[in-house]
Structure formats: structure tokens, C-alpha cells
Design an enzyme around this catalytic site. Sequence first.
Site, mmCIF file in Angstrom:
data_model
loop_
_atom_site.group_PDB
_atom_site.id
_atom_site.type_symbol
_atom_site.label_atom_id
_atom_site.label_comp_id
_atom_site.label_asym_id
_atom_site.label_seq_id
_atom_site.Cartn_x
_atom_site.Cartn_y
_atom_site.Cartn_z
ATOM 1 N N LYS A 156 0.856 -1.193 0.000
ATOM 2 C CA LYS A 156 0.000 0.000 0.000
ATOM 3 C C LYS A 156 0.885 1.232 0.000
ATOM 4 C CE LYS A 156 -2.112 1.672 3.847
ATOM 5 N NZ LYS A 156 -1.917 3.127 3.917
ATOM 6 N N ARG B 55 4.412 -1.370 10.099
ATOM 7 C CA ARG B 55 5.653 -1.461 10.870
ATOM 8 C C ARG B 55 6.055 -2.850 11.356
ATOM 9 N NH1 ARG B 55 3.612 3.457 14.299
ATOM 10 N NH2 ARG B 55 1.709 2.417 13.602
ATOM 11 N N ASP C 255 -13.897 15.034 -3.176
ATOM 12 C CA ASP C 255 -14.132 16.318 -3.852
ATOM 13 C C ASP C 255 -15.481 16.201 -4.562
ATOM 14 O OD1 ASP C 255 -13.762 18.816 -5.256
ATOM 15 O OD2 ASP C 255 -11.597 18.525 -5.080
HETATM 16 O O1 C5P Z 1 2.421 0.397 10.745
HETATM 17 P P1 C5P Z 1 0.967 0.059 10.830
HETATM 18 O O2 C5P Z 1 0.688 -1.434 10.694
HETATM 19 O O3 C5P Z 1 0.289 0.672 12.026
HETATM 20 O O4 C5P Z 1 0.374 0.743 9.513
HETATM 21 C C1 C5P Z 1 -1.004 0.740 9.233
HETATM 22 C C2 C5P Z 1 -1.280 1.459 7.947
HETATM 23 O O5 C5P Z 1 -2.693 1.492 7.751
HETATM 24 C C3 C5P Z 1 -0.796 2.906 7.895
HETATM 25 O O6 C5P Z 1 -0.471 3.202 6.525
HETATM 26 C C4 C5P Z 1 -2.016 3.687 8.334
HETATM 27 O O7 C5P Z 1 -2.041 4.982 7.806
HETATM 28 C C5 C5P Z 1 -3.136 2.846 7.723
HETATM 29 N N1 C5P Z 1 -4.428 3.002 8.379
HETATM 30 C C6 C5P Z 1 -4.614 2.742 9.724
HETATM 31 N N2 C5P Z 1 -5.835 2.919 10.289
HETATM 32 C C7 C5P Z 1 -6.850 3.329 9.538
HETATM 33 C C8 C5P Z 1 -6.698 3.589 8.190
HETATM 34 C C9 C5P Z 1 -5.443 3.403 7.631
HETATM 35 O O8 C5P Z 1 -3.681 2.354 10.421
HETATM 36 N N3 C5P Z 1 -8.019 3.445 10.085
#
Ligand code: C5P
Length: 230
Positions: A32, A209, A63
Site C-alpha cells: 500500500k 511497521r 471532492d
Molecule cells: O504500521 P501500521 O501497521 O500501524 O500501519 C497501518 C497502515 O494502515 C498505515 O499506513 C495507516 O495509515 C493505515 N491506516 C490505519 N488505520 C486506519 C486507516 C489506515 O492504520 N483506520
Amino acid sequence: MTAPIFVALDTTDLGQAEGWAKAVAPHLAGVKVGLEFFYAHGAAGAQKVAAHTPLFLDLKLHDIPNTVAGGLRAVLAHLQPRYINIHAGGGPAMVSAAAEAVAAASPNTRLLAVTVLTSLDDADLAAVGQQGPAAEQVLRLARMAKANGANGVVCSPAEVGMLRREIGPGFDLVVPGIRPAGAASQDQKRVMTPADAMAAGATALVIGRPITAAADPGEAARQIAESLAR
Ligand code: C5P
């Protein structure tokens, strides 16, 4: 078989993003990229990453319908991601204009809607004039998005089971906030393991992460994929 997981490449470093994409590609469904990466490197950068593995283009467009449809056509002229997304809050006409644009420009791309950002609680919803509780607003927007041609929603672990029960099959539930058993939750407040989220009805997961910050991202991806295969 790769596991239905997209790795969040939250970086502006193109070389690093490509390295992660290459490392996880044998084990997982794709990667992603979001606003941070896309504003830094544009479609050309996303194409480089997509050369290694399928893409979830997390651009969250919001938008007027004509502008969202035009933006989607412009980006889909260069990329055919597995997923692309918009904000359901743009309303029924915006969702249906987006669905038409995606179907015409890239028929294999699935359109996801973002319902309520997980950073918003009931008080925040009230502050922007939206009716809570958040879970009800999530369901309201998910139903509206489906009725207007979206193929699924992004949702939190707290909502995935409820949405699958209420909406039924054939609507993709893509779930971030996932942590392998025993992993640090970092800034995520409510987390689920990959296996629990899939059992609750998720179609695909987003994990960042726990994979990208691992000493060996390819090995971390392999282990998470294996935990789903059991
Ligand atoms: O590192 P981590 O596993 O926390 O990353 C989660 C990803 O999913 C990040 O790109 C974050 O912006 C995205 N995300 C999230 N929660 C949401 C929507 C998107 O953690 N509700």
C-alpha cells in the site's frame, strides 16, 4: 499462494519502498502506498513499486463527483492498482461517479470507500455534525457506498465482524490496525491478530511497521503469511 496482506510502505524513500516491495512480494498480496509516498514520487514512483507486486493506492479522494472521477481517470491511465480508495463522506453521487470512472479506466481495480477515520471518536463526529455512535455511522456509510457501486470499505478491527454480518459476502473489508500475536501495538489503539481479523470476515489486511521495521522484512512477511496458513 500469497497471504491477503498489503504492506503499508509509509516512507518517502523510493529505494526503501522498492526494497520492501521486492522483499515481501513472494509472501504477500501486495503493498500500500499513500499520500506521503504519492505526493513525493507520483505515478512514476508508484509504477516502480508496482513492478514488484500489486498495489493498493491509498489516496482517499474527496471532492465533487466530476473532480474525483477526473482524478481517478488521470491516475488510472498510468497504474492499474488492485485497490484505490475515496472518502464515502463525499456522498452517493461522488461514490457512483468514482465507481463508473474506475470500472471504465481499470476494470480489475476494486474501489474501496473510507467510512469514518479511526482517529475520530463520537465527540469528533458531533463536532463535524455527523451522527454517531461511530459504529452506526460506519455502517450507514458502508451501506451507502455499496449501494453506489463501491466494491468494499477500509475498516478497523473493531468493525470488521459487525460489517461482515450486516453487509454479507461479496463486499471487500480491508483492515489495518493488525498486529501479529506478541508484537508491539505502537500507536494503534485497538489491534487484532491477522488470523482473528480474517476469521472475523476481513478480505485483506494492511500491515506496516511489524514488517517494515523488522530486521528482515521478507522474513517477517513470511512468518505472518505462515501464521495464516495454519
Ligand atoms: O504500521 P501500521 O501497521 O500501524 O500501519 C497501518 C497502515 O494502515 C498505515 O499506513 C495507516 O495509515 C493505515 N491506516 C490505519 N488505520 C486506519 C486507516 C489506515 O492504520 N483506520
